[in-house]
Design an enzyme around this catalytic site. Structure first.
Site, short mmCIF file in Angstrom:
data_model
loop_
_atom_site.label_atom_id
_atom_site.label_comp_id
_atom_site.label_asym_id
_atom_site.label_seq_id
_atom_site.Cartn_x
_atom_site.Cartn_y
_atom_site.Cartn_z
N HIS A 100 -51.29 -96.64 88.64
CA HIS A 100 -50.94 -95.34 88.07
C HIS A 100 -50.93 -95.41 86.56
O HIS A 100 -50.66 -96.46 85.97
CB HIS A 100 -49.59 -94.85 88.59
CG HIS A 100 -48.49 -95.85 88.41
ND1 HIS A 100 -48.29 -96.90 89.29
CD2 HIS A 100 -47.54 -95.99 87.45
CE1 HIS A 100 -47.27 -97.62 88.89
NE2 HIS A 100 -46.79 -97.10 87.77
N HIS A 102 -49.15 -93.77 83.24
CA HIS A 102 -48.04 -92.96 82.74
C HIS A 102 -48.53 -92.11 81.57
O HIS A 102 -49.20 -92.63 80.67
CB HIS A 102 -46.92 -93.87 82.18
CG HIS A 102 -46.21 -94.69 83.21
ND1 HIS A 102 -45.00 -94.32 83.74
CD2 HIS A 102 -46.52 -95.87 83.78
CE1 HIS A 102 -44.59 -95.24 84.60
NE2 HIS A 102 -45.49 -96.20 84.64
P1 5GP Z 1 -44.19 -98.73 87.00
O1 5GP Z 1 -43.08 -99.53 86.39
O2 5GP Z 1 -44.63 -99.29 88.34
O3 5GP Z 1 -45.35 -98.54 86.05
O4 5GP Z 1 -43.59 -97.30 87.21
C1 5GP Z 1 -43.41 -96.67 88.44
C2 5GP Z 1 -42.90 -95.29 88.15
O5 5GP Z 1 -42.88 -94.57 89.35
C3 5GP Z 1 -41.46 -95.27 87.59
O6 5GP Z 1 -41.48 -94.60 86.33
C4 5GP Z 1 -40.66 -94.52 88.65
O7 5GP Z 1 -39.69 -93.67 88.10
C5 5GP Z 1 -41.74 -93.75 89.38
N1 5GP Z 1 -41.47 -93.52 90.80
C6 5GP Z 1 -41.05 -94.44 91.72
N2 5GP Z 1 -40.96 -93.87 92.94
C7 5GP Z 1 -41.32 -92.57 92.79
C8 5GP Z 1 -41.42 -91.47 93.71
O8 5GP Z 1 -41.15 -91.58 94.90
N3 5GP Z 1 -41.83 -90.27 93.20
C9 5GP Z 1 -42.13 -90.12 91.87
N4 5GP Z 1 -42.51 -88.90 91.47
N5 5GP Z 1 -42.06 -91.13 90.98
C10 5GP Z 1 -41.65 -92.34 91.45
#
Ligand code: 5GP
Ligand code: ZN
Length: 149
Positions: A100, A102
């Site tokens: 993903h 951001h």
């Molecule tokens: P990472 O640290 O993997 O780059 O970030 C994962 C992101 O996914 C985090 O900012 C977290 O808040 C978001 N996230 C985790 N679970 C969910 C979910 O079920 N729905 C949404 N909309 N965001 C999520």
């Protein structure tokens, strides 16, 4: 349901507040936003990290993130910039293992608010926020049409 929360969101089996939905890509609000309008852009097809992401799909994800970032500037959120970030791998604090991007909106002089956002990460008025971003995308499309015409 799968064992991947973003696949569940992509398949419509888990809820999300969507801002953009194309054939290959879905964009929705992060549930724990660092700043208002923090969006996650995902490829609908599962890949865990940059090692398994098809480059063309990565291109589609970035193009969507670029568009959303430009749309938020034009929206009523009136951002001045954005951080576009991929946390690739555990070492980089990746916590959801479905690739993903951001899109984290920024405002001039937001240093303190941004630092606070890192700690609180509270989702406020998601429907209004998503509606503003979708409206920004409409404004961007109108601008593109103006330039084309
Ligand atoms: P990472 O640290 O993997 O780059 O970030 C994962 C992101 O996914 C985090 O900012 C977290 O808040 C978001 N996230 C985790 N679970 C969910 C979910 O079920 N729905 C949404 N909309 N965001 C999520
Ligand atoms: Zn997945």
């Amino acid at each position: 349901m799968t064992n991947c929360v973003f696949c569940d969101i992509a398949h419509g089996d888990a809820p999300s507040t969507t801002v953009l939905d194309t054939e290959d890509v879905l964009a929705f609000l992060d549930i724990r936003p660092i700043s208002r309008g923090h969006v996650l852009v995902i490829p609908k097809r599962h890949s865990t990290d940059l090692d398994t992401l098809e480059p063309a799909l990565g291109g589609a994800v970035f193009a969507a993130g670029q568009r959303i970032s430009r749309a938020i500037r034009r929206s009523d959120l009136r951002s001045d910039g954005a951080n576009l970030v991929v946390n690739d791998g555990k070492a980089a604090f990746q916590t959801v293992f479905h690739t993903h991007l951001h899109v984290v909106p920024r405002w001039t002089g937001d240093k303190l608010r941004f630092a606070r956002g890192f700690v609180t990460r509270r989702l406020r008025a998601p429907e209004e926020t998503a509606a503003a971003i979708r409206d920004g995308l409409v404004r961007l499309a109108a601008e593109d049409a103006d330039h084309a015409g």
